[in-house]
Design a protein around this motif. Structure first.
Motif, PDB file in Angstrom:
ATOM      1  N   HIS A  63       0.820  -1.141   0.040  1.00 16.51           N
ATOM      2  CA  HIS A  63       0.009   0.075  -0.088  1.00 16.51           C
ATOM      3  C   HIS A  63       0.958   1.240  -0.036  1.00 16.51           C
ATOM      4  CE1 HIS A  63      -4.488  -1.053   0.035  1.00 16.51           C
ATOM      5  NE2 HIS A  63      -4.180  -1.797   1.154  1.00 16.51           N
ATOM      6  N   ILE A  64       1.951   1.269   0.749  1.00 14.57           N
ATOM      7  CA  ILE A  64       2.743   2.442   0.953  1.00 14.57           C
ATOM      8  C   ILE A  64       3.483   2.784  -0.593  1.00 14.57           C
ATOM      9  CG2 ILE A  64       5.081   3.128   1.846  1.00 14.57           C
ATOM     10  CD1 ILE A  64       4.345   2.254   4.565  1.00 14.57           C
ATOM     11  N   ILE A  65       3.666   1.604  -1.346  1.00 11.31           N
ATOM     12  CA  ILE A  65       4.414   2.110  -2.590  1.00 11.31           C
ATOM     13  C   ILE A  65       3.224   2.071  -3.884  1.00 11.31           C
ATOM     14  CG2 ILE A  65       6.906   1.259  -1.947  1.00 11.31           C
ATOM     15  CD1 ILE A  65       5.884  -1.147  -3.597  1.00 11.31           C
ATOM     16  N   GLY A  66       2.087   2.202  -3.515  1.00  6.18           N
ATOM     17  CA  GLY A  66       1.166   2.528  -4.359  1.00  6.18           C
ATOM     18  C   GLY A  66       0.319   1.354  -4.725  1.00  6.18           C
ATOM     19  N   TYR A  67       0.306   0.388  -4.302  1.00  9.08           N
ATOM     20  CA  TYR A  67      -0.717  -0.915  -4.706  1.00  9.08           C
ATOM     21  C   TYR A  67      -1.898  -0.748  -4.011  1.00  9.08           C
ATOM     22  CZ  TYR A  67       2.807  -3.644  -6.929  1.00  9.08           C
ATOM     23  OH  TYR A  67       3.967  -4.269  -7.897  1.00  9.08           O
ATOM     24  N   ASP A  68      -3.022  -0.968  -4.652  1.00  9.02           N
ATOM     25  CA  ASP A  68      -4.408  -1.035  -3.998  1.00  9.02           C
ATOM     26  C   ASP A  68      -5.122  -2.108  -4.419  1.00  9.02           C
ATOM     27  OD1 ASP A  68      -6.367   0.209  -2.772  1.00  9.02           O
ATOM     28  OD2 ASP A  68      -7.078   1.546  -3.930  1.00  9.02           O
ATOM     29  N   HIS A  69      -6.445  -2.291  -3.948  1.00 13.77           N
ATOM     30  CA  HIS A  69      -7.208  -3.425  -4.005  1.00 13.77           C
ATOM     31  C   HIS A  69      -8.751  -2.939  -4.067  1.00 13.77           C
ATOM     32  CE1 HIS A  69      -7.916  -3.937   0.477  1.00 13.77           C
ATOM     33  NE2 HIS A  69      -6.632  -3.659   0.510  1.00 13.77           N
ATOM     34  N   ALA A  70      -8.911  -1.899  -4.468  1.00 12.45           N
ATOM     35  CA  ALA A  70     -10.430  -1.351  -4.655  1.00 12.45           C
ATOM     36  C   ALA A  70     -11.090  -2.081  -5.568  1.00 12.45           C
ATOM     37  CB  ALA A  70     -10.260  -0.020  -4.826  1.00 12.45           C
ATOM     38  N   GLU A  71     -10.396  -2.455  -6.934  1.00 11.92           N
ATOM     39  CA  GLU A  71     -11.064  -3.196  -7.954  1.00 11.92           C
ATOM     40  C   GLU A  71     -10.385  -4.537  -7.832  1.00 11.92           C
ATOM     41  OE1 GLU A  71     -13.229  -1.825  -9.685  1.00 11.92           O
ATOM     42  OE2 GLU A  71     -12.757   0.163  -8.831  1.00 11.92           O
ATOM     43  N   PRO A  72     -11.473  -5.555  -8.369  1.00 15.09           N
ATOM     44  CA  PRO A  72     -11.098  -6.968  -8.228  1.00 15.09           C
ATOM     45  C   PRO A  72      -9.697  -7.623  -8.912  1.00 15.09           C
ATOM     46  CG  PRO A  72     -13.334  -6.748  -8.852  1.00 15.09           C
ATOM     47  CD  PRO A  72     -12.878  -5.430  -8.779  1.00 15.09           C
ATOM     48  N   GLU A  73      -9.429  -6.735 -10.052  1.00 17.07           N
ATOM     49  CA  GLU A  73      -8.087  -7.134 -10.787  1.00 17.07           C
ATOM     50  C   GLU A  73      -7.008  -6.621 -10.183  1.00 17.07           C
ATOM     51  OE1 GLU A  73      -5.666  -8.954 -13.206  1.00 17.07           O
ATOM     52  OE2 GLU A  73      -7.868  -9.152 -13.444  1.00 17.07           O
ATOM     53  N   GLU A  74      -7.108  -5.586  -9.140  1.00 19.68           N
ATOM     54  CA  GLU A  74      -6.279  -4.894  -8.456  1.00 19.68           C
ATOM     55  C   GLU A  74      -5.807  -5.874  -7.200  1.00 19.68           C
ATOM     56  OE1 GLU A  74      -6.436   0.081  -8.778  1.00 19.68           O
ATOM     57  OE2 GLU A  74      -7.931  -1.122  -7.420  1.00 19.68           O
ATOM     58  N   GLU A  75      -7.129  -6.346  -6.669  1.00 19.18           N
ATOM     59  CA  GLU A  75      -7.025  -7.232  -5.519  1.00 19.18           C
ATOM     60  C   GLU A  75      -6.229  -8.450  -5.979  1.00 19.18           C
ATOM     61  OE1 GLU A  75      -9.848  -9.807  -2.730  1.00 19.18           O
ATOM     62  OE2 GLU A  75     -10.584  -7.928  -3.221  1.00 19.18           O
ATOM     63  N   LYS A  76      -6.327  -8.904  -7.038  1.00 21.91           N
ATOM     64  CA  LYS A  76      -5.574 -10.328  -7.532  1.00 21.91           C
ATOM     65  C   LYS A  76      -4.229 -10.138  -7.472  1.00 21.91           C
ATOM     66  CE  LYS A  76      -6.395 -13.500 -11.533  1.00 21.91           C
ATOM     67  NZ  LYS A  76      -6.955 -13.792 -12.672  1.00 21.91           N
ATOM     68  N   ILE A  77      -4.017  -8.735  -8.315  1.00 23.45           N
ATOM     69  CA  ILE A  77      -2.518  -8.635  -8.299  1.00 23.45           C
ATOM     70  C   ILE A  77      -1.841  -8.668  -7.216  1.00 23.45           C
ATOM     71  CG2 ILE A  77      -0.662  -7.013  -9.218  1.00 23.45           C
ATOM     72  CD1 ILE A  77      -2.836  -6.645 -11.845  1.00 23.45           C
ATOM     73  N   MET A  78      -2.306  -7.672  -6.332  1.00 25.94           N
ATOM     74  CA  MET A  78      -1.736  -7.170  -4.789  1.00 25.94           C
ATOM     75  C   MET A  78      -1.644  -8.540  -3.845  1.00 25.94           C
ATOM     76  SD  MET A  78      -2.839  -4.171  -2.389  1.00 25.94           S
ATOM     77  CE  MET A  78      -2.037  -3.902  -0.741  1.00 25.94           C
ATOM     78  N   PHE A  79      -2.695  -9.159  -3.982  1.00 26.29           N
ATOM     79  CA  PHE A  79      -2.866 -10.294  -2.903  1.00 26.29           C
ATOM     80  C   PHE A  79      -1.768 -11.464  -3.488  1.00 26.29           C
ATOM     81  CE2 PHE A  79      -6.554  -9.644   0.119  1.00 26.29           C
ATOM     82  CZ  PHE A  79      -6.676  -8.312  -0.095  1.00 26.29           C
ATOM     83  N   ALA A  80      -1.797 -11.679  -4.810  1.00 24.11           N
ATOM     84  CA  ALA A  80      -0.784 -12.667  -5.260  1.00 24.11           C
ATOM     85  C   ALA A  80       0.691 -12.292  -4.940  1.00 24.11           C
ATOM     86  CB  ALA A  80      -1.111 -12.860  -6.701  1.00 24.11           C
ATOM     87  N   LEU A  81       0.951 -11.047  -5.243  1.00 24.44           N
ATOM     88  CA  LEU A  81       2.169 -10.596  -5.136  1.00 24.44           C
ATOM     89  C   LEU A  81       2.739 -10.735  -3.218  1.00 24.44           C
ATOM     90  CD1 LEU A  81       4.867  -9.266  -5.819  1.00 24.44           C
ATOM     91  CD2 LEU A  81       3.640  -6.936  -5.736  1.00 24.44           C
ATOM     92  N   GLN A  82       1.656 -10.232  -2.597  1.00 18.89           N
ATOM     93  CA  GLN A  82       1.972 -10.435  -1.155  1.00 18.89           C
ATOM     94  C   GLN A  82       2.261 -11.656  -0.732  1.00 18.89           C
ATOM     95  OE1 GLN A  82      -1.273  -8.277   0.416  1.00 18.89           O
ATOM     96  NE2 GLN A  82      -2.364 -10.158   1.113  1.00 18.89           N
ATOM     97  N   GLU A  83       1.673 -12.530  -1.321  1.00 18.78           N
ATOM     98  CA  GLU A  83       1.650 -14.309  -0.901  1.00 18.78           C
ATOM     99  C   GLU A  83       3.125 -14.588  -1.465  1.00 18.78           C
ATOM    100  OE1 GLU A  83       0.362 -16.091   0.923  1.00 18.78           O
ATOM    101  OE2 GLU A  83      -1.534 -15.384   1.588  1.00 18.78           O
TER     102      GLU A  83
END
Length: 145
Positions: A115-135
């Motif tokens: 989140h600090i570097i600009g990732y977000d998960h407001a939209e389903p596609e953003e969530e998919k990308i962010m959650f996969a990257l954190q895992e």
């Protein structure tokens, strides 16, 4: 590099491991290792206050991020910001998810950094990308331990 970890939550937290994880994550995200980052473990009451004040949402939450400076070029040294985690909230989420509280804290710390570097998960596609990257970051880090 300065990753400052404070714990005013009254709970035992894996401070050394989270510092190691965030150092690893910063490398994976091509952030300068000299960047400053603060991580605070706080009690649920304080998290509730922050959640209401900054997100205008009731109740507690798991993690909040407070970005400060975004590197404008790769390798720039900046103060990234603050990540606040409620270990109590994390423990409840871990039970629901079926994994350890420590794993949940690792995911939340990485989530906060993203989140600090600009990732977000407001939209389903953003969530998919962010959650996969954190895992991916947490699992890759665990392999180095």
């Amino acid at each position: 590099m300065t990753i400052e970890v404070t714990n005013s939550s009254g709970q035992l937290v894996p401070s050394a491991e989270v510092t190691s994880l965030l150092t690893f994550a910063m490398g994976e995200l091509k952030l300068n290792p000299e960047c400053d980052l603060n991580l605070g473990f706080i009690d649920d009451q304080y998290m509730t206050e922050l959640h209401i004040k900054w997100m205008d949402e009731p109740g507690s939450t798991d993690v909040l991020s407070f970005p400060m400076d975004m590197p404008e070029v790769e390798g720039e040294i900046v103060t990234l910001g603050d990540i606040m985690i409620s270990p109590t909230f994390a423990a409840a989420q871990a039970l629901t998810a079926g994994h350890s509280t420590e794993h949940e804290i690792y995911i939340l710390a990485t989530h906060g950094l993203l989140h600090i570097i600009g990732y977000d998960h407001a939209e389903p596609e953003e969530e998919k990308i962010m959650f996969a990257l954190q895992e991916q970051i947490v699992e890759k880090w665990k392999q180095t331990q």
